[in-house]
Design an enzyme around this catalytic site. Structure first.
Site, mmCIF file in Angstrom:
data_model
loop_
_atom_site.group_PDB
_atom_site.id
_atom_site.type_symbol
_atom_site.label_atom_id
_atom_site.label_comp_id
_atom_site.label_asym_id
_atom_site.label_seq_id
_atom_site.Cartn_x
_atom_site.Cartn_y
_atom_site.Cartn_z
ATOM 1 N N GLU A 48 -13.908 8.407 13.293
ATOM 2 C CA GLU A 48 -14.785 8.163 14.439
ATOM 3 C C GLU A 48 -16.247 8.384 14.073
ATOM 4 O OE1 GLU A 48 -12.121 9.330 18.284
ATOM 5 O OE2 GLU A 48 -12.488 10.927 16.848
ATOM 6 N N ALA A 51 -10.654 16.738 12.809
ATOM 7 C CA ALA A 51 -11.218 17.834 13.590
ATOM 8 C C ALA A 51 -10.662 19.166 13.111
ATOM 9 C CB ALA A 51 -10.893 17.639 15.068
ATOM 10 N N GLU A 57 -4.171 11.009 15.593
ATOM 11 C CA GLU A 57 -4.052 11.961 16.697
ATOM 12 C C GLU A 57 -2.695 11.913 17.385
ATOM 13 O OE1 GLU A 57 -8.429 11.120 16.208
ATOM 14 O OE2 GLU A 57 -6.579 9.943 16.201
ATOM 15 N N GLY A 111 -11.393 12.451 13.652
ATOM 16 C CA GLY A 111 -12.814 12.566 13.923
ATOM 17 C C GLY A 111 -13.673 12.064 12.786
#
Length: 281
Positions: A144, A97, A164, A141
């Site tokens: 994901e 991210a 994370e 991300g």
């Protein structure tokens, strides 16, 4: 969902190189250009979306996802597209991210704006098959996002992970759910709790990736070839097949078998089924 610190060191040296000529995708509804992605049609029936923030290692942002979701909706609606490929280039898929977007967030900001909900708002509803071609980092991300695809192809040297925990947070765009379903609770716990990564080779061995390629360029080429093959099949059967396989992730076996049979029966009302059976006979 977040980039790991080591990935930042690649910012200066990493530059994406296109592996295929980019032919702008034109349809009656598609925008002519985007800022954070490229949309092209490398083969008939195939829509190709390339994440295009090379200087930021394709860091994922709300703006990027607005464009990605928009492009996916257009390709899903476009009758000339039968399957979609999502990639980030030869050297990086998406390193995580955009930390700048998160660093000043408070709980009330994140909660009231439903932060990153838009990241997974569109992909689960796309009815056409989506193939992720992963080279380089697919972290946070990025991991994901790859896991949201129907099929993952990757290079042996690709790197997946959910780091994370190193930033004091957890996966927020499905990582704890989809990764656990893909590799099992114990492995997922280890990866999420330690922030360790796993390779493309391991992704293939663990069932995360359908195919693993020795060369990065072959990964994207393989994904496009498979998408073209899918696009040549009956579109109604392809959508039905995707739907029943996805239902297997949500339904108990008995309910899933019953659902599959009903969808199977419904396809006998399609023209494609009549043509297909006549051709085989």
């Amino acid at each position: 969902m977040a980039s790991i610190r080591s990935a930042r060191q690649l910012l200066v040296s990493t530059r994406q190189k296109a592996t295929l000529p980019v032919h702008r995708f034109y349809s009656s509804a598609a925008p002519s250009s985007y800022e954070n992605i490229l949309v092209s049609a490398p083969k008939p029936g195939v829509g190709l979306i390339t994440l295009n923030r090379p200087r930021a290692l394709n860091a994922l942002s709300t703006g990027l996802f607005w464009e990605l979701n928009d492009a996916l909706r257009h390709l899903d609606d476009d009758k000339s597209t039968g399957a979609i490929v999502l990639t980030g280039g030869e050297k990086v898929f998406a390193a995580g991210a955009d930390i700048k977007e998160m660093q000043d967030l408070t709980f009330s900001d994140a909660f009231n704006t439903n932060f990153i909900a838009s990241w997974s708002a569109t992909i689960p509803g796309v009815r056409k098959p989506l193939i992720a071609a992963v080279n380089g980092h697919a972290l946070g991300g990025g991991c994901e996002l790859a896991l949201m695809a129907d099929i993952i192809y990757c290079s042996a040297t690709a790197s997946f992970g959910q780091p994370e925990i190193k930033l004091g947070i957890i996966p927020g765009a499905g990582g704890s759910q989809r990764l656990t379903r893909a590799i099992g609770k114990s492995r997922a716990m280890e990866i999420i709790l330690t922030g360790k990564t796993f390779s493309g080779t391991e992704a293939g061995q663990w069932g995360v990736a359908a195919r693993v390629f020795d060369e990065n360029t072959k990964c994207l080429e393989g994904a496009i070839d498979t998408a073209a093959k899918i696009a040549g099949m009956s579109s109604v059967a392809v959508k039905a097949a995707k739907e029943v396989v996805n239902k297997s992730q949500d339904l108990p076996l008995r309910d899933g078998l019953e659902y599959e049979r009903k969808v199977f029966h419904s396809l006998f009302g399609s023209k494609d089924q009549k043509i297909g059976t006549i051709h085989d006979v």
